[in-house]
Motif scaffolding. Structure first.
Motif, mmCIF file in Angstrom:
data_model
loop_
_atom_site.group_PDB
_atom_site.id
_atom_site.type_symbol
_atom_site.label_atom_id
_atom_site.label_comp_id
_atom_site.label_asym_id
_atom_site.label_seq_id
_atom_site.Cartn_x
_atom_site.Cartn_y
_atom_site.Cartn_z
ATOM 1 N N GLN A 1 9.268 -11.852 -25.668
ATOM 2 C CA GLN A 1 10.201 -11.118 -24.823
ATOM 3 C C GLN A 1 11.415 -11.966 -24.469
ATOM 4 N N ASP B 1 16.944 -9.526 -16.809
ATOM 5 C CA ASP B 1 16.171 -8.683 -17.709
ATOM 6 C C ASP B 1 14.678 -8.948 -17.548
ATOM 7 N N ASN C 1 13.536 -7.166 -14.406
ATOM 8 C CA ASN C 1 13.422 -5.721 -14.633
ATOM 9 C C ASN C 1 12.180 -5.383 -15.456
ATOM 10 N N ARG C 2 11.882 -6.206 -16.463
ATOM 11 C CA ARG C 2 10.678 -5.986 -17.257
ATOM 12 C C ARG C 2 9.428 -6.097 -16.387
ATOM 13 N N SER C 3 9.394 -7.079 -15.494
ATOM 14 C CA SER C 3 8.232 -7.262 -14.630
ATOM 15 C C SER C 3 8.034 -6.062 -13.714
ATOM 16 N N LEU C 4 9.133 -5.554 -13.156
ATOM 17 C CA LEU C 4 9.024 -4.394 -12.276
ATOM 18 C C LEU C 4 8.563 -3.158 -13.048
ATOM 19 N N ARG C 5 9.086 -2.977 -14.259
ATOM 20 C CA ARG C 5 8.654 -1.828 -15.057
ATOM 21 C C ARG C 5 7.184 -1.942 -15.448
ATOM 22 N N LEU C 6 6.747 -3.159 -15.765
ATOM 23 C CA LEU C 6 5.343 -3.362 -16.105
ATOM 24 C C LEU C 6 4.442 -3.072 -14.917
ATOM 25 N N ALA D 1 5.091 -1.107 -12.384
ATOM 26 C CA ALA D 1 5.083 0.336 -12.128
ATOM 27 C C ALA D 1 4.220 1.071 -13.148
ATOM 28 N N ALA D 2 4.276 0.652 -14.403
ATOM 29 C CA ALA D 2 3.459 1.301 -15.425
ATOM 30 C C ALA D 2 1.976 1.065 -15.179
ATOM 31 N N SER E 1 0.922 3.231 -12.197
ATOM 32 C CA SER E 1 0.845 4.658 -12.519
ATOM 33 C C SER E 1 -0.354 4.995 -13.385
#
Length: 366
Positions: free
Chosen positions: A171, A206, A209-214, A216-217, A220
């Motif tokens: 990444q 970046d 942002n990747r950590s936050l998206r991970l 959240a995923a 969920s």
């Protein structure tokens, strides 16, 4: 779907097969310091990566691992010059020595440096660099996130941590490339250290942002849900896992030592059985669903067997001709390449033809 050059439809190989293949090559590299054999392992890994990696952005991480290997090799040699200088052997050059206090075991920095010391550092550094490159080959060929599907339920949390750790380098490379392309599109002309500030900040952003998206995923998808287990079962799981792993450690020591019959293979087998029972019981408390699991077919088995066979054959031929695995430094001799060792390692290059072509990223996105 279009067929590949071999007549087979392109598909993504199971990541477990690539990891077993790469780790087998790394184990083979740990069994020798011969630079010719280590260079052959690097060539095998590089050839397979060049022929079977996909066009995904994270697949270019192999180059980063190669750079890390070069740094490790150079650092190992420099440390031999710094603290390994001793009289004797074929002295190449002599630097001003710096004696340290007796509290530090009387170590002397710098001083005379012999060819034997430099070659010893080069051999050790090349072995470690080869193992790093093998791990880089696994990262370039297999998406580590897909490997998480095959992790047993009892090791799901540990597998998640390992997967995230292995995903850092790919990444990071992908983020740096994306930022550099964006800078070129904006006519960024700064190079070298001047461009470092304009690259580091966007890459860190970046990564955040990747950590936050991970996170959240994972939230969920209900990550961390556990089924109810009674206290007795939890205690039984802990006893089985810890006792089994302790038995495995004792069994491995017995096998390597060879002085006691009951401490060897019997203890190793018993430890594996008990630990496996603990993992199976522990997997009941983890609830997870599987969507489109990766299939395991004949190609996966052939790739796995090619790596294991290369490692096993090197061990077998090493018992017949062990001198070529570890070149002599005293007396100093040129390393020699045994044809049996070379043929053993060349078995590991078969996945370049046995493995199917990877699916292009654009086709996966469709």
């Amino acid at each position: 779907m279009a067929l590949g050059s071999s007549g087979r439809a392109p598909r993504t190989l199971h990541p477990g097969a690539w990891w077993v293949w790469a780790l087998s090559l790394a184990v083979a590299a740990s069994h020798t310091t011969n630079p010719l054999l280590l260079g052959l392992i690097i060539a095998v890994a590089g050839f397979v990566v060049a022929n079977r990696r996909s066009d995904a952005p994270w697949a270019v991480a192999f180059r980063l691992y190669a750079y890390v290997g070069v740094v490790v090799l150079a650092t190992r040699v420099l440390f031999r010059i710094l603290i390994g200088g001793e009289d004797g052997g074929h002295v190449l050059f002599t630097l001003p020595s710096i004696p340290l206090p007796s509290v530090m075991a009387g170590i002397t920095l710098l001083g005379p440096t012999s060819a034997e010391e430099l070659l010893g550092g080069f051999y050790d550094g090349l072995r470690l660099a080869t193992m790093i490159i093998c791990v880089g080959a696994a990262n370039a060929l297999a998406n580590p996130k897909r490997m998480l599907k095959a992790v047993p339920g009892a090791l799901y949390e540990v597998g998640t941590a390992v997967t995230v750790a292995l995903s850092v380098a790919p990444q990071l490379v992908e983020s740096v490339q994306r930022v550099r392309r964006a800078r070129r599109l904006r006519a960024g002309r700064q190079r070298g250290m001047k461009a470092l500030k304009g690259i580091v900040i966007p890459v860190l952003e970046d990564a955040m942002n990747r950590s936050l998206r991970l996170a959240a995923a994972m939230d969920s998808r209900g990550y961390g849900r556990r089924g109810y287990l009674s206290p007795r079962v939890r205690v039984l799981i802990g006893v089985c896992v810890l006792g089994g792993l302790a038995g495995v450690c004792v069994g491995v020591y017995g096998v390597l030592d060879g002085t006691s019959a009951w401490l060897g293979a019997p203890m190793l087998v018993a430890g594996l059985v008990v630990a496996t029972a603990g993992f199976v019981l522990g997997g009941r408390r983890v609830r997870r669903t599987r969507y489109r699991p990766d299939p395991w077919r004949l190609e996966e088995t052939l790739v796995l067997l090619s790596g294991v066979a290369a490692c096993a054959l090197l061990f077998v031929t090493g018992r017949v001709d062990a001198a070529d695995l570890y070149p002599s430094l005293n007396p100093l001799r040129w390393p020699e390449l045994s044809p049996w060792h070379a043929l053993s390692l060349l078995v590991g290059v078969l996945p370049a033809w046995l493995a199917p072509r990877p699916v292009p990223v654009l086709e996966v996105a469709r």
